[in-house]
Motif scaffolding. Structure first.
Motif, PDB file in Angstrom:
ATOM      1  N   MET A  35       0.829  -1.190   0.000  1.00 49.64           N
ATOM      2  CA  MET A  35       0.000   0.000   0.000  1.00 49.64           C
ATOM      3  C   MET A  35       0.871   1.251   0.000  1.00 49.64           C
ATOM      4  O   MET A  35       1.799   1.365   0.804  1.00 49.64           O
ATOM      5  N   ASP A  36       0.556   2.164  -0.920  1.00 52.38           N
ATOM      6  CA  ASP A  36       1.236   3.456  -1.021  1.00 52.38           C
ATOM      7  C   ASP A  36       2.751   3.310  -1.154  1.00 52.38           C
ATOM      8  O   ASP A  36       3.529   4.011  -0.504  1.00 52.38           O
ATOM      9  N   LEU A  37       3.173   2.387  -2.026  1.00 46.57           N
ATOM     10  CA  LEU A  37       4.592   2.132  -2.243  1.00 46.57           C
ATOM     11  C   LEU A  37       4.966   2.407  -3.691  1.00 46.57           C
ATOM     12  O   LEU A  37       4.153   2.217  -4.599  1.00 46.57           O
ATOM     13  N   GLY A  38       6.201   2.824  -3.906  1.00 48.36           N
ATOM     14  CA  GLY A  38       6.733   3.030  -5.246  1.00 48.36           C
ATOM     15  C   GLY A  38       7.889   2.078  -5.497  1.00 48.36           C
ATOM     16  O   GLY A  38       8.860   2.057  -4.736  1.00 48.36           O
ATOM     17  N   PHE A  39       7.751   1.274  -6.542  1.00 51.90           N
ATOM     18  CA  PHE A  39       8.798   0.337  -6.943  1.00 51.90           C
ATOM     19  C   PHE A  39       9.365   0.826  -8.259  1.00 51.90           C
ATOM     20  O   PHE A  39       8.606   1.079  -9.195  1.00 51.90           O
ATOM     21  N   SER A  40      10.671   0.953  -8.368  1.00 57.14           N
ATOM     22  CA  SER A  40      11.253   1.539  -9.570  1.00 57.14           C
ATOM     23  C   SER A  40      12.511   0.801 -10.016  1.00 57.14           C
ATOM     24  O   SER A  40      13.372   0.457  -9.203  1.00 57.14           O
ATOM     25  N   GLY A  41      12.589   0.574 -11.350  1.00 60.45           N
ATOM     26  CA  GLY A  41      13.803   0.099 -11.980  1.00 60.45           C
ATOM     27  C   GLY A  41      14.244  -1.322 -11.701  1.00 60.45           C
ATOM     28  O   GLY A  41      15.351  -1.702 -12.058  1.00 60.45           O
ATOM     29  N   ALA A  42      13.416  -2.133 -11.095  1.00 65.91           N
ATOM     30  CA  ALA A  42      13.825  -3.488 -10.732  1.00 65.91           C
ATOM     31  C   ALA A  42      13.531  -4.486 -11.845  1.00 65.91           C
ATOM     32  O   ALA A  42      12.686  -4.256 -12.699  1.00 65.91           O
ATOM     33  N   ASP A  43      14.223  -5.603 -11.807  1.00 59.30           N
ATOM     34  CA  ASP A  43      13.943  -6.714 -12.714  1.00 59.30           C
ATOM     35  C   ASP A  43      13.204  -7.766 -11.904  1.00 59.30           C
ATOM     36  O   ASP A  43      13.790  -8.423 -11.038  1.00 59.30           O
ATOM     37  N   ILE A  44      11.907  -7.908 -12.173  1.00 59.78           N
ATOM     38  CA  ILE A  44      11.102  -8.890 -11.446  1.00 59.78           C
ATOM     39  C   ILE A  44      10.749 -10.067 -12.361  1.00 59.78           C
ATOM     40  O   ILE A  44       9.790 -10.794 -12.104  1.00 59.78           O
ATOM     41  N   SER A  45      11.528 -10.267 -13.397  1.00 62.60           N
ATOM     42  CA  SER A  45      11.288 -11.362 -14.344  1.00 62.60           C
ATOM     43  C   SER A  45      11.204 -12.696 -13.616  1.00 62.60           C
ATOM     44  O   SER A  45      12.057 -13.020 -12.781  1.00 62.60           O
ATOM     45  N   GLY A  46      10.152 -13.451 -13.918  1.00 63.82           N
ATOM     46  CA  GLY A  46       9.971 -14.776 -13.341  1.00 63.82           C
ATOM     47  C   GLY A  46       9.515 -14.787 -11.897  1.00 63.82           C
ATOM     48  O   GLY A  46       9.255 -15.850 -11.336  1.00 63.82           O
ATOM     49  N   LEU A  47       9.396 -13.628 -11.265  1.00 63.43           N
ATOM     50  CA  LEU A  47       9.018 -13.560  -9.853  1.00 63.43           C
ATOM     51  C   LEU A  47       7.573 -14.016  -9.648  1.00 63.43           C
ATOM     52  O   LEU A  47       6.687 -13.691 -10.432  1.00 63.43           O
ATOM     53  N   VAL A  50       1.743 -14.199  -7.401  1.00 69.29           N
ATOM     54  CA  VAL A  50       0.363 -14.665  -7.462  1.00 69.29           C
ATOM     55  C   VAL A  50      -0.395 -14.221  -6.211  1.00 69.29           C
ATOM     56  O   VAL A  50       0.072 -14.385  -5.082  1.00 69.29           O
ATOM     57  N   GLY A  51      -1.571 -13.602  -6.436  1.00 73.20           N
ATOM     58  CA  GLY A  51      -2.433 -13.198  -5.332  1.00 73.20           C
ATOM     59  C   GLY A  51      -1.988 -11.958  -4.576  1.00 73.20           C
ATOM     60  O   GLY A  51      -2.572 -11.630  -3.543  1.00 73.20           O
ATOM     61  N   ALA A  52      -0.994 -11.239  -5.073  1.00 73.71           N
ATOM     62  CA  ALA A  52      -0.540 -10.020  -4.389  1.00 73.71           C
ATOM     63  C   ALA A  52      -1.580  -8.915  -4.530  1.00 73.71           C
ATOM     64  O   ALA A  52      -2.379  -8.898  -5.473  1.00 73.71           O
ATOM     65  N   ASN A  53      -1.586  -7.983  -3.586  1.00 73.88           N
ATOM     66  CA  ASN A  53      -2.507  -6.843  -3.579  1.00 73.88           C
ATOM     67  C   ASN A  53      -1.717  -5.544  -3.618  1.00 73.88           C
ATOM     68  O   ASN A  53      -0.862  -5.316  -2.756  1.00 73.88           O
ATOM     69  N   PHE A  54      -2.023  -4.708  -4.624  1.00 74.85           N
ATOM     70  CA  PHE A  54      -1.372  -3.403  -4.758  1.00 74.85           C
ATOM     71  C   PHE A  54      -2.446  -2.334  -4.618  1.00 74.85           C
ATOM     72  O   PHE A  54      -3.402  -2.307  -5.387  1.00 74.85           O
ATOM     73  N   ASP A  55      -2.299  -1.451  -3.651  1.00 76.15           N
ATOM     74  CA  ASP A  55      -3.275  -0.392  -3.419  1.00 76.15           C
ATOM     75  C   ASP A  55      -2.533   0.941  -3.329  1.00 76.15           C
ATOM     76  O   ASP A  55      -1.713   1.142  -2.432  1.00 76.15           O
ATOM     77  N   GLY A  56      -2.797   1.815  -4.304  1.00 76.67           N
ATOM     78  CA  GLY A  56      -2.157   3.118  -4.300  1.00 76.67           C
ATOM     79  C   GLY A  56      -0.669   3.056  -4.583  1.00 76.67           C
ATOM     80  O   GLY A  56       0.095   3.855  -4.052  1.00 76.67           O
ATOM     81  N   CYS A  57      -0.258   2.131  -5.434  1.00 77.81           N
ATOM     82  CA  CYS A  57       1.166   1.923  -5.711  1.00 77.81           C
ATOM     83  C   CYS A  57       1.564   2.429  -7.091  1.00 77.81           C
ATOM     84  O   CYS A  57       0.712   2.687  -7.939  1.00 77.81           O
ATOM     85  N   GLU A  58       2.868   2.556  -7.292  1.00 79.14           N
ATOM     86  CA  GLU A  58       3.419   2.869  -8.610  1.00 79.14           C
ATOM     87  C   GLU A  58       4.567   1.908  -8.886  1.00 79.14           C
ATOM     88  O   GLU A  58       5.447   1.720  -8.056  1.00 79.14           O
ATOM     89  N   LEU A  59       4.516   1.302 -10.087  1.00 75.79           N
ATOM     90  CA  LEU A  59       5.586   0.429 -10.547  1.00 75.79           C
ATOM     91  C   LEU A  59       6.139   1.075 -11.806  1.00 75.79           C
ATOM     92  O   LEU A  59       5.394   1.258 -12.778  1.00 75.79           O
ATOM     93  N   SER A  60       7.401   1.445 -11.808  1.00 74.17           N
ATOM     94  CA  SER A  60       7.944   2.165 -12.959  1.00 74.17           C
ATOM     95  C   SER A  60       9.307   1.631 -13.380  1.00 74.17           C
ATOM     96  O   SER A  60      10.104   1.191 -12.553  1.00 74.17           O
ATOM     97  N   GLY A  61       9.519   1.659 -14.708  1.00 65.77           N
ATOM     98  CA  GLY A  61      10.806   1.290 -15.280  1.00 65.77           C
ATOM     99  C   GLY A  61      11.269  -0.100 -14.952  1.00 65.77           C
ATOM    100  O   GLY A  61      12.468  -0.357 -14.843  1.00 65.77           O
ATOM    101  N   MET A  62      10.348  -1.022 -14.811  1.00 67.99           N
ATOM    102  CA  MET A  62      10.699  -2.380 -14.412  1.00 67.99           C
ATOM    103  C   MET A  62      10.699  -3.329 -15.608  1.00 67.99           C
ATOM    104  O   MET A  62      10.043  -3.085 -16.605  1.00 67.99           O
ATOM    105  N   THR A  63      11.426  -4.430 -15.476  1.00 69.53           N
ATOM    106  CA  THR A  63      11.383  -5.528 -16.434  1.00 69.53           C
ATOM    107  C   THR A  63      10.647  -6.654 -15.724  1.00 69.53           C
ATOM    108  O   THR A  63      10.972  -6.994 -14.585  1.00 69.53           O
ATOM    109  N   ALA A  64       9.641  -7.234 -16.430  1.00 72.23           N
ATOM    110  CA  ALA A  64       8.798  -8.227 -15.774  1.00 72.23           C
ATOM    111  C   ALA A  64       8.538  -9.438 -16.668  1.00 72.23           C
ATOM    112  O   ALA A  64       7.439  -9.965 -16.709  1.00 72.23           O
TER     113      ALA A  64
END
Length: 146
Positions: A35-47, A50-64
């Motif tokens: 909740m209310d988190l910013g994730f930036s620039g990470a490589d989450i490939s293959g991660l 499943v079933g995660a909850n994102f509320d008020g978040c930002e994911l930017s510049g990531m590889t997935a």
């Protein structure tokens, strides 16, 4: 003769994010609540998320590439500049989510629920929406393949 009801344009709710706390992608995991988190620039490939909850978040510049995001729930979330040759969002619920400038090869959104979702300036080669429920979804300036 049957009367037809005119199609109404999508009504996309305004996305307003609060003050985001910078977070490290190593914190991400299946079934997690974010909740209310910013994730930036990470490589989450293959991660496995499943079933995660994102509320008020930002994911930017990531590889997935191949990230397992099935059955996630995302509300009031912005996703920008994400690159994912393959992405599994099957069974996910997205409500008031904005995708901006993302590049997706193949997105599997089978049986997903999308409400008030906007894709802006994204490149999407293939998307599977079989059995999905879409309400107020729009693609603006996107390049779509199949």
């Amino acid at each position: 003769m049957a009367r037809t009801t005119p199609t109404k344009p999508p009504v996309i709710k305004a996305l307003t994010l609060g003050d985001l706390k910078d977070a490290d992608a190593v914190e991400l995991g299946a079934g997690g609540d974010y909740m209310d988190l910013g994730f930036s620039g990470a490589d989450i490939s293959g991660l496995d998320l499943v079933g995660a909850n994102f509320d008020g978040c930002e994911l930017s510049g990531m590889t997935a590439d191949g990230a397992k995001l099935s059955d996630i729930r995302a509300v009031d979330t912005r996703i920008t500049g994400v690159n994912a040759p393959t992405l599994n969002l099957a069974g996910s619920s997205l409500d008031t989510v904005v995708f901006e400038g993302c590049r997706f090869g193949a997105i599997d959104m089978v049986e997903a629920s999308l409400r008030s979702v906007r894709f802006t300036e994204c490149k999407i080669e293939w998307i599977n929406l079989r059995g999905s429920h879409l309400r107020d979804v729009e693609f603006v300036g996107c390049k779509l393949g199949e």
